[in-house]
Design a protein around this motif. Structure first.
Motif, PDB file in Angstrom:
ATOM      1  N   GLN A 179       0.837  -1.374  -0.153  1.00 56.05           N
ATOM      2  CA  GLN A 179       0.070   0.013   0.006  1.00 56.05           C
ATOM      3  C   GLN A 179       0.615   1.441   0.094  1.00 56.05           C
ATOM      4  O   GLN A 179       0.793   2.274  -0.733  1.00 56.05           O
ATOM      5  CB  GLN A 179      -1.006  -0.057   1.114  1.00 56.05           C
ATOM      6  CG  GLN A 179      -1.827  -1.210   1.205  1.00 56.05           C
ATOM      7  CD  GLN A 179      -1.379  -2.188   1.760  1.00 56.05           C
ATOM      8  OE1 GLN A 179       0.056  -2.443   2.094  1.00 56.05           O
ATOM      9  NE2 GLN A 179      -2.387  -3.337   2.201  1.00 56.05           N
ATOM     10  N   ASP A 180       1.866   1.133   0.898  1.00 55.55           N
ATOM     11  CA  ASP A 180       2.736   2.445   0.916  1.00 55.55           C
ATOM     12  C   ASP A 180       3.510   2.523  -0.468  1.00 55.55           C
ATOM     13  O   ASP A 180       3.846   3.860  -0.846  1.00 55.55           O
ATOM     14  CB  ASP A 180       3.919   2.177   1.873  1.00 55.55           C
ATOM     15  CG  ASP A 180       3.033   2.418   3.268  1.00 55.55           C
ATOM     16  OD1 ASP A 180       2.163   3.352   3.688  1.00 55.55           O
ATOM     17  OD2 ASP A 180       3.263   1.378   4.345  1.00 55.55           O
ATOM     18  N   SER A 181       3.963   1.523  -0.978  1.00 53.64           N
ATOM     19  CA  SER A 181       4.815   1.545  -2.284  1.00 53.64           C
ATOM     20  C   SER A 181       3.807   2.214  -3.436  1.00 53.64           C
ATOM     21  O   SER A 181       4.289   3.112  -4.246  1.00 53.64           O
ATOM     22  CB  SER A 181       5.115   0.189  -2.727  1.00 53.64           C
ATOM     23  OG  SER A 181       6.196  -0.268  -2.036  1.00 53.64           O
ATOM     24  N   ARG A 182       2.695   1.687  -3.489  1.00 57.28           N
ATOM     25  CA  ARG A 182       1.690   2.503  -4.315  1.00 57.28           C
ATOM     26  C   ARG A 182       1.260   3.855  -4.000  1.00 57.28           C
ATOM     27  O   ARG A 182       1.524   4.567  -4.983  1.00 57.28           O
ATOM     28  CB  ARG A 182       0.212   1.882  -4.139  1.00 57.28           C
ATOM     29  CG  ARG A 182      -0.569   2.033  -5.194  1.00 57.28           C
ATOM     30  CD  ARG A 182      -0.522   1.907  -6.765  1.00 57.28           C
ATOM     31  NE  ARG A 182      -0.196   2.918  -7.294  1.00 57.28           N
ATOM     32  CZ  ARG A 182       0.682   2.795  -8.517  1.00 57.28           C
ATOM     33  NH1 ARG A 182       0.927   1.827  -9.082  1.00 57.28           N
ATOM     34  NH2 ARG A 182       0.737   4.109  -9.320  1.00 57.28           N
ATOM     35  N   ALA A 183       1.356   4.272  -2.860  1.00 58.25           N
ATOM     36  CA  ALA A 183       0.890   5.576  -2.514  1.00 58.25           C
ATOM     37  C   ALA A 183       2.284   6.453  -3.034  1.00 58.25           C
ATOM     38  O   ALA A 183       1.982   7.522  -3.468  1.00 58.25           O
ATOM     39  CB  ALA A 183       0.814   5.748  -0.992  1.00 58.25           C
TER      40      ALA A 183
END
Length: 260
Positions: A179-183
């Motif tokens: 999720q953080d990578s995508r953000a």
């Protein structure tokens, strides 16, 4: 038949030689796994590309519960910095969240926002996370616009290969969390400084998630070109003919996306 790497090498190598200076190139086709590299382990002064590791550390600490991305910060007079960004024009006391500051740090390369975040997350923590991500030469050594440290030869450094490693980790969802990578990729996709790798690509509908850096004799762009076959493209240059190297980035991006 020549491979794509051989064809690209024949096109790129004489241009790099003509430009001179200290350059690093790392290319990775995410569809085929093919890698092309030239001087990818050569450290260069990071300029604003060091903001990518700062963002990663901010998200790491948020995921670990050490801070909240919604934490608010009030701008102080002493925090204003020249050159890139918008905070230098904002009124004293304006409040922004850490996420607001991160967005400004990346999409308009705001230097004041960067220093606020470096102080908040800690320089040593940025470097510890870089080492955990197998980046041994990329190092945050000083705040931006620290003229005293710069006069002593203290500089932040990056390599093309290590920036490629961080970008690959983001694509694979391995940096902090999926999720953080995508953000973080979404923030990089909103980049407003698009005169290098994306120069010819935006009009062709090819998104680019990237971070630039520049200073006297220095110009970099590292990013992901979302072509039919997505490509990581990292070009870093120090002591170079800046306009010539930036034109090389523009033309190389076209070739890497099959548009030239």
């Amino acid at each position: 038949m020549d491979t794509r790497n051989q064809l690209f090498s024949r096109w790129l190598d004489p241009r790099l030689e003509a430009i001179g200076g200290d350059t690093g190139v790392y290319i990775e086709n995410l569809a085929t796994g093919e890698v092309f590299a030239r001087g990818e382990d050569t450290p260069v002064v990071a300029a604003s590309v060091i903001k990518l590791p700062v963002m990663i550390e901010l998200f790491r600490q948020a995921r670990a519960g050490l801070l909240s991305l919604q934490e608010r910060h009030a701008l102080q007079d002493a925090e204003r910095l020249p050159s890139c960004g918008t905070l230098k024009a904002m009124h004293t006391g304006i409040e922004m969240t850490l996420m607001d500051l991160c967005q400004l740090m990346i999409i308009v390369s705001d230097n004041a926002a960067t220093n606020i975040l470096i102080r908040r997350v800690g320089m040593e923590n940025v470097n510890r996370t870089l080492r955990a991500l197998d980046c041994e030469q990329t190092t945050l050594r000083r705040l931006l616009f620290d003229s005293e440290a710069a006069a002593r030869g203290i500089e932040n450094t990056i390599t093309a290969g290590e920036m490629g490693r961080l970008l690959r980790g983001l694509v694979l969802g391995e940096i902090v969390s999926p999720q953080d990578s995508r953000a973080m990729l979404d923030i990089l996709l909103d980049q407003r400084l698009n005169g290098k790798l994306p120069f010819f690509l935006h009009s062709r509908g090819i998104p680019v998630a990237h971070k630039t850096g520049e200073d006297d004799g220095i110009t970099h762009d590292v990013g992901i070109l979302y072509a039919k076959e997505p490509v990581i493209a990292c070009f870093v240059g120090e002591h170079v003919d800046v306009p010539a190297y930036e034109r090389l980035m523009q033309d190389a991006a076209l070739r890497l996306c099959g548009e030239a």
